[in-house]
Design an enzyme around this catalytic site. Sequence first.
Site, mmCIF file in Angstrom:
data_model
loop_
_atom_site.group_PDB
_atom_site.id
_atom_site.type_symbol
_atom_site.label_atom_id
_atom_site.label_comp_id
_atom_site.label_asym_id
_atom_site.label_seq_id
_atom_site.Cartn_x
_atom_site.Cartn_y
_atom_site.Cartn_z
ATOM 1 N N ASP A 1 -0.746 2.820 8.476
ATOM 2 C CA ASP A 1 -1.326 2.191 9.675
ATOM 3 C C ASP A 1 -0.463 2.306 10.933
ATOM 4 O OD1 ASP A 1 -3.652 1.336 8.474
ATOM 5 O OD2 ASP A 1 -2.735 -0.503 7.727
ATOM 6 N N ARG B 1 -7.730 -2.071 9.360
ATOM 7 C CA ARG B 1 -8.459 -3.340 9.457
ATOM 8 C C ARG B 1 -8.068 -4.097 10.703
ATOM 9 N NH1 ARG B 1 -7.550 -4.298 3.892
ATOM 10 N NH2 ARG B 1 -9.257 -3.266 2.839
ATOM 11 N N ASP C 1 4.360 -4.493 6.345
ATOM 12 C CA ASP C 1 4.639 -5.818 6.869
ATOM 13 C C ASP C 1 4.803 -6.882 5.773
ATOM 14 O OD1 ASP C 1 4.780 -7.492 9.185
ATOM 15 O OD2 ASP C 1 2.873 -8.338 8.497
ATOM 16 N N GLY C 2 3.886 -6.883 4.793
ATOM 17 C CA GLY C 2 3.948 -7.872 3.720
ATOM 18 C C GLY C 2 5.221 -7.717 2.903
ATOM 19 N N ARG D 1 1.128 -4.986 -5.963
ATOM 20 C CA ARG D 1 1.143 -6.269 -5.258
ATOM 21 C C ARG D 1 1.722 -7.253 -6.269
ATOM 22 N NH1 ARG D 1 -0.887 -4.280 -0.298
ATOM 23 N NH2 ARG D 1 -2.572 -2.869 -0.761
ATOM 24 N N ASP E 1 1.632 0.225 12.127
ATOM 25 C CA ASP E 1 1.468 -1.020 12.875
ATOM 26 C C ASP E 1 2.712 -1.901 12.818
ATOM 27 O OD1 ASP E 1 1.318 -1.567 10.200
ATOM 28 O OD2 ASP E 1 -0.428 -2.870 10.321
ATOM 29 N N VAL F 1 18.343 7.930 -2.896
ATOM 30 C CA VAL F 1 19.072 8.220 -4.139
ATOM 31 C C VAL F 1 20.186 9.234 -3.876
ATOM 32 C CG1 VAL F 1 18.846 9.310 -6.425
ATOM 33 C CG2 VAL F 1 17.146 7.624 -5.657
ATOM 34 N N THR G 1 3.941 2.842 5.832
ATOM 35 C CA THR G 1 2.540 2.416 5.867
ATOM 36 C C THR G 1 1.760 3.364 6.766
ATOM 37 O OG1 THR G 1 1.013 0.732 6.679
ATOM 38 C CG2 THR G 1 3.193 0.667 7.602
ATOM 39 N N SER H 1 -24.018 17.136 20.447
ATOM 40 C CA SER H 1 -23.529 16.390 19.283
ATOM 41 C C SER H 1 -22.326 15.549 19.698
ATOM 42 C CB SER H 1 -23.129 17.347 18.163
ATOM 43 O OG SER H 1 -22.022 18.109 18.585
ATOM 44 N N GLY I 1 0.837 -1.201 0.000
ATOM 45 C CA GLY I 1 0.000 0.000 0.000
ATOM 46 C C GLY I 1 0.870 1.249 0.000
HETATM 47 P P1 ADP Z 1 2.322 -4.181 2.673
HETATM 48 O O1 ADP Z 1 3.779 -4.212 2.433
HETATM 49 O O2 ADP Z 1 1.778 -2.786 2.608
HETATM 50 O O3 ADP Z 1 1.942 -4.926 3.937
HETATM 51 P P2 ADP Z 1 1.313 -6.436 1.038
HETATM 52 O O4 ADP Z 1 0.991 -7.289 2.203
HETATM 53 O O5 ADP Z 1 0.353 -6.360 -0.075
HETATM 54 O O6 ADP Z 1 1.592 -4.913 1.451
HETATM 55 O O7 ADP Z 1 2.704 -6.953 0.449
HETATM 56 C C1 ADP Z 1 3.289 -6.347 -0.681
HETATM 57 C C2 ADP Z 1 3.987 -7.384 -1.524
HETATM 58 O O8 ADP Z 1 5.005 -8.021 -0.740
HETATM 59 C C3 ADP Z 1 3.105 -8.529 -2.012
HETATM 60 O O9 ADP Z 1 2.381 -8.210 -3.164
HETATM 61 C C4 ADP Z 1 4.160 -9.594 -2.299
HETATM 62 O O10 ADP Z 1 4.814 -9.338 -3.516
HETATM 63 C C5 ADP Z 1 5.152 -9.377 -1.156
HETATM 64 N N1 ADP Z 1 4.834 -10.289 -0.055
HETATM 65 C C6 ADP Z 1 3.919 -10.122 0.935
HETATM 66 N N2 ADP Z 1 3.854 -11.198 1.744
HETATM 67 C C7 ADP Z 1 4.749 -12.086 1.247
HETATM 68 C C8 ADP Z 1 5.147 -13.408 1.616
HETATM 69 N N3 ADP Z 1 4.606 -14.041 2.680
HETATM 70 N N4 ADP Z 1 6.089 -14.016 0.876
HETATM 71 C C9 ADP Z 1 6.645 -13.386 -0.190
HETATM 72 N N5 ADP Z 1 6.314 -12.163 -0.595
HETATM 73 C C10 ADP Z 1 5.377 -11.504 0.104
#
Ligand code: ADP
Length: 345
Positions: free
Chosen positions: A130, A195, A105-106, A74, A132, A26, A128, A239, A13
């Site tokens: 959030d 969420r 996190d992802g 993503r 979090d 950079v 992010t 209010s 995100g």
């Molecule tokens: P955020 O980084 O904001 O939490 P996402 O959870 O959508 O967003 O993760 C972004 C990208 O990171 C995903 O589209 C994927 O390419 C990669 N990613 C997320 N989780 C995993 C995972 N468990 N293993 C490998 N790549 C991941």
Amino acid sequence: MRREHIAVLTSGGDAPGMNAAIRAVVRTAIYRNLRVSGVFHGFQGLIDGAVEELGPRSVANIIQRGGTILQTARCEPFYRPEGRALAASTLARCGIDGLVVIGGDGSFRGATLLHEEHGVPVLGIPGTIDNDIYGTDVSIGFNTAINVALEVVDRLSDTAAGSNPPLNVALGVRPRLRAPAASHNRLFLVEVMGRESGNIALYVGVAGGAEAILIPEQSLGADEVTNLVIRAKERGKSSSIVVVAEGAYEGGALALQEAIRRRCGYEVRSSILGHMQRGGSPSTRDRVLASRLGYEAVRGLLEGRSGAMVGVDKRKAVFVPLTEVRAKNKEIDWQLVEVAQVLAI
Ligand code: ADP
């Protein structure tokens, strides 16, 4: 540590301030005589080879812009080992020996796997809205997001309160020129992002003087919210604003609105802020944070750090292993939850 060529990408995100972080990475890299490339569309760009070398002027005039010039995406294939192997081969082909991943996190999960499976030197920067992510006081985008949401809450408060009689300073009481008591209480629900995390709701709720704040970590039911609002009216409030994190009530603010209306018949309106909170020019705080973290990430790579996130702890930059960042949860600020409850009397 000898490094020649690093790369930077934004993933997941998007968050206001990501551009400021790209700019900092950079320019710090070039200042330290490194080559630096931007990877487009997050991890997908590593798989596709969408890599472009950047210069100091490539990042001119972006510090004030929301979004990210590198774009985020993503990336499904990155969840699989073959996808990550392709990404590692692109990095090797381009001679890139260090990678900065700006995301949540992802994205850090993906970055950790790239580091563990292929030995790619990786540092993460928390980006992010959030806020979090464990291991940093704050992440890039949070401050802007709460400011955007707060502006909406303030506008709603103005309309909700109508003409507010000035406080009689000498007597310390409201003058008799009171606005006529509304026959029904006006209640505004504001749904903000979150969420699984109530950070945005908590800050916006405290700063906006909310009657109640619903967070996923400690949700309230419709009965409890209705009782709070009824009691507020009995105490003379005409209010109320209730801030709802999107994950705090099944069905969100609209479902809660309906549940409250059924219980007490008050006029209830809902505002759902949604993606508006991601937009806009980053705040001063987010620009400064992003500049600091981008600078520190390059410094960290040059010191030989890898598999870590650079965050801030009481204004100092800290490096926290990505495994620890992923394993631990960032606790909501329970003291602030109590502050919010006390100040709503
Ligand atoms: P955020 O980084 O904001 O939490 P996402 O959870 O959508 O967003 O993760 C972004 C990208 O990171 C995903 O589209 C994927 O390419 C990669 N990613 C997320 N989780 C995993 C995972 N468990 N293993 C490998 N790549 C991941």
